[in-house]
Write an enzyme that holds these catalytic residues in place. Structure first.
Site, PDB file in Angstrom:
ATOM      1  N   VAL A  80       0.859  -1.184   0.000  1.00 22.17           N
ATOM      2  CA  VAL A  80       0.000   0.000   0.000  1.00 22.17           C
ATOM      3  C   VAL A  80       0.896   1.235   0.000  1.00 22.17           C
ATOM      4  CG1 VAL A  80      -2.105   0.879   1.047  1.00 22.17           C
ATOM      5  CG2 VAL A  80      -1.208  -1.328   1.755  1.00 22.17           C
ATOM      6  N   GLU A 120      -2.090  -8.341  -2.210  1.00 19.43           N
ATOM      7  CA  GLU A 120      -2.863  -8.345  -0.970  1.00 19.43           C
ATOM      8  C   GLU A 120      -4.037  -7.392  -1.114  1.00 19.43           C
ATOM      9  OE1 GLU A 120       0.249  -8.603   2.673  1.00 19.43           O
ATOM     10  OE2 GLU A 120      -1.039  -6.866   2.611  1.00 19.43           O
ATOM     11  N   ASN A 166       4.341  -0.110  11.777  1.00 16.25           N
ATOM     12  CA  ASN A 166       3.087  -0.834  11.524  1.00 16.25           C
ATOM     13  C   ASN A 166       3.268  -2.326  11.815  1.00 16.25           C
ATOM     14  OD1 ASN A 166       1.973   1.596  10.556  1.00 16.25           O
ATOM     15  ND2 ASN A 166       2.826   1.227   8.532  1.00 16.25           N
TER      16      ASN A 166
END
Ligand SMILES: CC(C)(COP(=O)(O)OP(=O)(O)OC[C@H]1O[C@@H](n2cnc3c(N)ncnc32)[C@H](O)[C@@H]1OP(=O)(O)O)[C@@H](O)C(=O)NCCC(=O)NCCS
Ligand SMILES: CC(C)(COP(=O)(O)OP(=O)(O)OC[C@H]1O[C@@H](n2cnc3c(N)ncnc32)[C@H](O)[C@@H]1OP(=O)(O)O)[C@@H](O)C(=O)NCCC(=O)NCCS
Lengths: 498, 498
Positions: free
Chosen positions: A266, A290, A380
């Site tokens: 992303v 994904e 993250n």
């Protein structure tokens, strides 16, 4: 109309409020919640649970498992409320990040394809209750997911009880896009029959004994869409380096004109790269990734991509609206899979993907840190980057060559944390240039990374480090007492510059 | 009798001397040589090539690709002669180690399952000449390997020319044990049909167009067998911890009485563990590993193991002699495969292996260094450890808690080089004890590793580091300027002790 959505008549009397559903969740339980990159997550029960815990006025903790990140509101409120014990396998929210970095939450950062296996083998506490967002319950009582599949199938299979959030705001037209395949227990498995990115090998709903569905909460909230980061000059440069490289690979006969199925992380670089494909000569591309972002739909519209497989949609508000209203147009070009299939090592290798992910920092030998700022603070999580990087045919890591206005070099002598070892990294891309590391020994890698990828303000420092290290020798030369000196300097002075 | 071994009549006039075969190899060529852990390696042509290069008296370099390590004599002589440019994917020889650590040889340390893929995708220079040891050439002109398969099938497929060492000292009775399966090109693959450790999915010989076989050199030398390292008190303690843990897993219902297919690295710990199975209650075990060592045969003899799959035999002289003379007894219980199949990520996950490997050092968060002494000096290479560790159902890393008479702690604050990240490591075993890290966050991991696995003389130092680090905070607490202080101290003072 509820009857279109809730087609298994015997479940119609199970419709309850979020508060009632939350009241079934007890201290110490493990929750398996749908949701992957803020798509298809349960939206009301977690908030009701936080309220319940507050009212109880006594210690109340649950473990929260998801597909990947969920929308910030939920992860944030969960973190603030202090009711989370274990959180896994991924998050990307400010307040949750603070809670796990100060040790209040036990965060278990996992390869996203591993969670289902760890549940099957009993390596982590089992799921007690599955909370799953659905567009419908089928005539058989099966669950049709919404905009992600994630880990929902394994949560449902393992939970003693399942609670559904039936979301009227998610279009029923999503039905048919999902391809739910459960490989079964290790040691008793058949090969996963998938041999092409777009192939369907499973079912369009999650099978479940309807008796396990204890409650159904009706909701009406769209996914919280992601803000789309527009390409800037530097991400565009990175995209250009990467596309030029791919063109050269085609010219050299190492890739065909339709490349190989593409995976991308992303974020802005991924978007810029995919944007670059729009005006390129590549055609009949396939995506096996994904998360499917805006750019995938632009490429589908432009006829550049012929098939896209993912495990969730993460779209900007505008694209989301358009896609949800025009699903029929994309129906035969999209597949949504469980993350253990989208990220499956065997399939990634079988299909021979091109994997494009983003790094926080890269060292001169090609090791990559995706997760830990200054080696300690979790950003993250590793997400699926390791599943893809290790097994892809061609693995790229992209990063700007610097961060924090130049106070940080993203190219360092030694990574302060390693998520991907040099064995798994083929190509590094920064706005400065691209380093093709294939077939190079560590010393050759160092020269190429420093020369092609580092920022000019750090290049002399890196060269000096490397030369001093080589004088000491070794397959991977380092001055061990200075290997983390860039980081130590930043911690002490606020800058990696001398 | 040669006719039994060389059954394709048209090749009978290709028998040549090693010197003649070596004369076909030119400066700059890439050689793909059979051999895996000193089993089934070519034994005379490399030595003849070194002689040829000496006589030429001008710069002469070749790239040397193998399955894994080859016998020390060959790798040593190659290193000494200075004729090696690129060496990959693994070695374990003193002189080769020196050459690559001082930068004379470009060593490319690879996951052993990756080499074939890298050749197919053109990521590394292609093989010009394959040098393959064989027990026979079949009626079709196909090559029957000897005691290993390794990368031989891909070398043969890619090479322009193949040269065979037909070794009369390797028993013809090996024929039938091999199972050669080539998955084909990425993106055009069917699933590998293997669903059980002992299943045969391929052919017993390497298919080749016999026209490519340029020469056949007749040899008569057994493999240089490996010295077997007998268990000492500490490796026995490690084995005991590990076996007790497995018993507890069976008792807890997480594993059945026949466990799961076992993989183990080479060396004394692996041998001690396998030895421990002899007197255990486990039965009907299966092995799905890289190298099959003495202990596998003891367990086969004792009826404990029912099937063993590997890609080479590495046996002590005595066991080697016995096994080679009694192959019929083992015939239906053994399979030898290419390393991209024995180490295949998809198959390792499908079968759900128990993987047992050895570390050089482990840090308090569970990262593992398998390769680089003090972060710089290459020991051997990552080998297959990453293929197995990442994809197994249960991943163990074993190491003595100290090295060099206590001057080195094998448990350190931060690994000086990372080959396996915490995401891939389930259980650490030292002679001190075992740390089960499954389902733990980094802070919990640190406490368990320090308490259970570190040597008492280093435990207080590690505890003090950890406490100071936690005071600074972070998901993975570190004091960045001291994270490598144990190593720096060793480099400066010759001991990690303060
Ligand atoms: C690595 C990752 C954090 C990069 O994210 P990104 O949004 O592309 O990168 P950015 O350049 O915007 O950086 C994000 C933040 O990290 C900071 N940062 C970047 N490089 C840094 C470095 N070397 N050291 C410290 N901080 C750094 C940036 O300053 C920015 O901070 P801010 O949020 O305070 O502004 C992100 O890709 C990630 O989480 N990856 C792991 C998971 C993954 O790869 N998933 C996809 C697999 S399918
Ligand atoms: C890691 C590895 C080197 C350990 O080998 P081993 O023979 O079991 O371990 P030993 O304890 O005998 O140690 C080997 C050497 O490393 C040294 N050593 C061990 N731990 C050390 C440490 N933490 N720091 C520095 N040196 C260390 C030992 O002193 C010994 O040195 P010596 O050869 O000079 O006596 C070996 O397992 C290996 O190469 N592994 C990588 C490949 C692999 O895992 N293959 C199997 C996968 S299928």
């Amino acid at each position: 109309m509820l009857s279109q959505r809730l087609r298994y008549a015997a479940l119609q009397d199970r419709v309850v409020t979020a508060e009632e559903a939350a009241s079934w969740i007890e201290d110490g339980m493990t929750l398996g919640m749908s949701g992957f990159t803020a798509a298809g997550d349960v939206k009301v029960i977690p908030l009701a649970l936080v309220e319940r815990a507050k009212k109880l006025g006594k210690p109340f903790k649950v473990n929260v498992y998801t597909g990947a990140s969920i929308n910030s509101k939920i992860d944030g409120v969960l973190a603030e409320s202090g009711i989370v014990n274990i959180r896994l396998p991924y998050q990307s929210e400010k307040r949750m990040r603070a809670a796990l970095n100060n040790g209040d939450v036990c965060y278990i950062d996992q390869h996203l394809s591993h969670t289902a296996e760890l549940l099957r083998s009993g390596a982590i506490p089992p799921v007690d209750v599955a909370l799953i967002e659905a567009i419908a319950i089928t005539e058989e009582g099966y669950i049709v997911p919404t905009t992600s599949v994630g880990n929902s199938h394994i949560f449902v299979a393992q939970a003693k009880e399942v609670i559904i959030e039936l979301n009227m705001a998610q279009p029923l037209a999503l039905e048919g896009l999902h391809d739910v395949y459960d490989p079964g227990h290790q040691g008793h498995r058949q090969p996963i029959p998938l041999t092409e990115a777009g192939q369907r090998v499973g079912t369009t709903a999650i099978a479940v004994d309807p008796a396990k569905i204890r409650g159904i909460v009706i909701t009406n909230q769209p996914d919280v869409s992601s803000a789309i980061v527009p390409p800037d000059e530097e991400t565009e440069q990175m995209a250009q380096h990467l596309l030029n490289f791919l063109k050269d690979e085609v010219a050299a006969g190492r890739l065909g004109p339709n490349l190989a199925p593409l995976q991308s992380g992303v974020g802005s670089v991924a978007n810029a790269v995919f944007h670059g494909f729009l005006n390129s000569e590549f055609r009949d591309l396939e995506v096996y990734s994904e998360v499917l972002q805006d750019s995938v739909f632009q490429l589908l519209d432009a006829g550049k991509i012929k098939m896209a497989s993912g495990c969730s949609f993460t779209l900007s508000p505008k694209t989301n609206e358009f896609v949800m209203e025009n699903l029929d147009k994309y129906r035969d070009k999209l597949v949504l899979r469980p993350q253990e299939i989208s990220n499956n090592p065997g399939l990634i290798r079988r299909l021979g993907l091109i994997a494009i992910n983003t790094a926080l920092e890269v060292d001169i030998y090609g090791h990559v840190n995706s997760t830990h700022v200054m080696g300690t603070q979790m950003m993250n999580g590793i997400g699926g980057s390791g599943d893809f990087a290790r097994n892809a045919r061609l693995t790229f890591f992209c990063t700007k060559s610097y961060a924090k206005n130049g106070k940080i070099s993203s190219i360092v002598p030694m990574c302060s944390h390693v998520d991907h070892t040099e064995h798994d990294v083929d190509i590094i891309v920064t706005e400065q240039g691209l380093a093709d590391l294939r077939g190079l020994s560590p010393r050759e890698r160092a020269k190429r990374i420093i020369d092609n990828c580092s920022h000019p303000s750090y290049r002399p420092l890196l060269q000096a480090y490397y030369e001093e290290a080589v004088a000491r020798g070794g397959h991977t030369p380092h001055i061990i007492e200075k290997a983390l000196s860039f980081h130590a300097r930043y911690v002490q002075t606020g800058s990696m510059l001398e």
